[in-house]
Design an enzyme around this catalytic site. Structure first.
Site, short mmCIF file in Angstrom:
data_model
loop_
_atom_site.label_atom_id
_atom_site.label_comp_id
_atom_site.label_asym_id
_atom_site.label_seq_id
_atom_site.Cartn_x
_atom_site.Cartn_y
_atom_site.Cartn_z
N ASP A 88 0.83 -1.21 0.00
CA ASP A 88 0.00 0.00 0.00
C ASP A 88 0.86 1.25 0.00
O ASP A 88 0.45 2.29 -0.55
CB ASP A 88 -0.97 -0.01 1.19
CG ASP A 88 -2.21 -0.84 0.89
OD1 ASP A 88 -2.83 -0.60 -0.15
OD2 ASP A 88 -2.55 -1.72 1.68
N GLU A 119 -5.61 3.89 -0.42
CA GLU A 119 -4.36 3.19 -0.12
C GLU A 119 -3.71 3.80 1.12
O GLU A 119 -3.17 3.08 1.97
CB GLU A 119 -3.40 3.26 -1.31
CG GLU A 119 -3.96 2.75 -2.64
CD GLU A 119 -4.26 1.26 -2.67
OE1 GLU A 119 -4.14 0.60 -1.63
OE2 GLU A 119 -4.61 0.76 -3.75
N HIS A 122 -5.48 2.61 4.12
CA HIS A 122 -5.05 1.26 4.50
C HIS A 122 -3.77 1.33 5.33
O HIS A 122 -3.62 0.60 6.31
CB HIS A 122 -4.80 0.41 3.25
CG HIS A 122 -6.01 0.20 2.40
ND1 HIS A 122 -5.96 -0.38 1.15
CD2 HIS A 122 -7.31 0.50 2.63
CE1 HIS A 122 -7.17 -0.43 0.65
NE2 HIS A 122 -8.01 0.09 1.52
N TYR A 126 -3.08 -0.21 9.04
CA TYR A 126 -1.97 -1.07 9.44
C TYR A 126 -1.28 -0.50 10.68
O TYR A 126 -0.89 -1.24 11.58
CB TYR A 126 -0.96 -1.21 8.31
CG TYR A 126 -1.54 -1.77 7.03
CD1 TYR A 126 -2.52 -2.77 7.05
CD2 TYR A 126 -1.11 -1.31 5.79
CE1 TYR A 126 -3.05 -3.28 5.89
CE2 TYR A 126 -1.64 -1.82 4.61
CZ TYR A 126 -2.61 -2.81 4.66
OH TYR A 126 -3.13 -3.31 3.51
N GLU A 184 -3.36 -5.50 -7.27
CA GLU A 184 -4.66 -5.47 -6.60
C GLU A 184 -5.33 -6.83 -6.58
O GLU A 184 -6.11 -7.12 -5.67
CB GLU A 184 -5.59 -4.46 -7.31
CG GLU A 184 -5.06 -3.05 -7.43
CD GLU A 184 -4.91 -2.34 -6.11
OE1 GLU A 184 -5.39 -2.86 -5.08
OE2 GLU A 184 -4.33 -1.24 -6.09
N GLU A 218 -9.93 -3.07 -2.26
CA GLU A 218 -9.07 -3.62 -3.32
C GLU A 218 -9.89 -4.20 -4.47
O GLU A 218 -9.45 -4.19 -5.62
CB GLU A 218 -8.13 -4.69 -2.75
CG GLU A 218 -7.23 -4.25 -1.62
CD GLU A 218 -6.32 -3.07 -1.95
OE1 GLU A 218 -6.27 -2.66 -3.13
OE2 GLU A 218 -5.65 -2.57 -1.04
N HIS A 221 -10.57 -1.34 -6.65
CA HIS A 221 -9.34 -0.96 -7.35
C HIS A 221 -9.06 -1.94 -8.49
O HIS A 221 -8.62 -1.53 -9.57
CB HIS A 221 -8.16 -0.95 -6.38
CG HIS A 221 -8.36 -0.08 -5.19
ND1 HIS A 221 -7.54 -0.12 -4.08
CD2 HIS A 221 -9.29 0.87 -4.92
CE1 HIS A 221 -7.96 0.75 -3.19
NE2 HIS A 221 -9.02 1.36 -3.67
#
Length: 340
Positions: A88, A119, A122, A126, A184, A218, A221
């Protein structure tokens, strides 16, 4: 190929003349006039699916990681986040620097910009997971400096993107779209399935919920790049030569080898329901799905070996075909694998 002009008031380009790339855009984004209606539908879907990492409760995962995961599961969990963080991070910059500057359809520019935001979101998720749960945050963020298998995968993915940094041609931009479809639609999936395998055993359920959110993004995407590729096929069939198709197949084969190696490496045949044979067949199945989606032939002709993964990825049971459904049918949390 030159980067598009941000503002081009002398342009007289009509909607029928608009192109995915090598067009002559005015520079004004008008959502009421778009050639690529699939891009507008994707925008509305992505907007409806807006989510934030704070929505996911990781309280039980903190306890589970510390007291219930085996050493093999803990190792796998840490490696999954390290690799997802890398991809990402690559993609946030790649979309802004290497792809969007050469796309000349404003409605596609808008969706790519939205993807870049997702992204980054994301990456935020994380950070939330790693900081709250894992033992060594710094190690996870710098794992490629210590783990040769992760480094090999990251080096290859980044090298493909780096090729676009030089002189850009029509052929290279098409291959960049293929590389994004692979990212992706293939490279994330050993990691996704690893987390779902823990959830299937009743562990790390908050982490699995975070992955559901990420995977749903995703999927959009993936749909974006598949539709970009198919639109280019319509506009520029001359690019899809036998030599180009051979390069595309080679890219998918290499991606499959890397992802299968990674899946086997992180699980080491020690994760229930996720054996080496299953990993290999699952990645081959995904590659076939991605190839068919852009008008190419299957390489492996294998069946889906772990359909339970699709059930874990779903938010609810609502099903319909994405490109036949109204956007209102895709309220937050409703997209599923059936929408491929």
């Amino acid at each position: 190929m030159d980067r598009k002009r941000i503002y081009n008031p002398s342009s007289n380009e009509t909607l029928t003349e608009r192109r995915v790339f090598n067009g002559n855009p005015h520079g004004i984004l008008n959502f009421t006039k778009a050639k690529y209606q699939w891009a507008l539908k994707l925008w509305d879907l992505m907007e409806a699916n807006t989510w934030f990492p704070k929505e996911v409760d990781t309280t039980d995962d903190v306890r589970c990681y510390a007291h219930e995961l085996t050493q093999a599961e803990k190792r796998m969990y840490d490696l999954v986040w390290s690799q997802l963080i890398s991809m990402d991070s690559f993609q946030t910059n790649n979309l802004a620097d290497n792809i969007n500057p050469y796309i000349t359809a404003p409605e596609i520019n808008a969706v790519l910009s939205r993807q870049a935001y997702e992204e980054a979101n994301h990456s935020k998720s994380y950070a939330v997971m790693v900081e709250a749960i894992c033992d060594n945050t710094d190690l996870i963020y710098e794992m490629e400096k210590h783990d040769d298998v992760l480094r090999e995968k990251n080096d290859y993915i980044s090298s493909v993107y780096a090729e676009l940094a030089g002189e850009v041609t029509d052929e290279k931009l098409l291959l960049a779209m293929i590389a994004n479809q692979i990212l992706e639609g293939v490279y994330f999936y050993s990691g996704f399935t690893a987390i779902y395998s823990l959830a299937r055993a009743g562990k790390m359920l908050g982490s699995a919920q975070m992955i559901r959110f990420i995977q749903r993004d995703e999927i959009t995407h993936l749909l974006l790049f598949q539709n970009m590729i198919n639109s280019v096929r319509t506009e520029r069939p001359d690019l899809f030569t036998p030599e180009m198709e051979a390069k595309i197949y080679d890219m998918f084969k290499k991606a499959g080898e890397l992802e299968i190696k990674w899946g086997k490496y992180i699980t080491q045949n020690q994760i229930m329901g996720f054996t080496d044979d299953i990993i290999e067949q699952y990645i081959q199945y995904l590659i076939d799905q991605r190839l068919v989606a852009i008008g190419l032939k299957r390489l492996y002709n294998v069946a889906h070996p772990i359909k339970w993964v699709d059930d874990f990825a779903k938010f609810n049971d609502q099903k319909s075909n994405f490109f036949e459904a109204k956007v209102t049918n895709y309220s937050k949390g409703s997209i599923s694998f059936d929408d491929f």
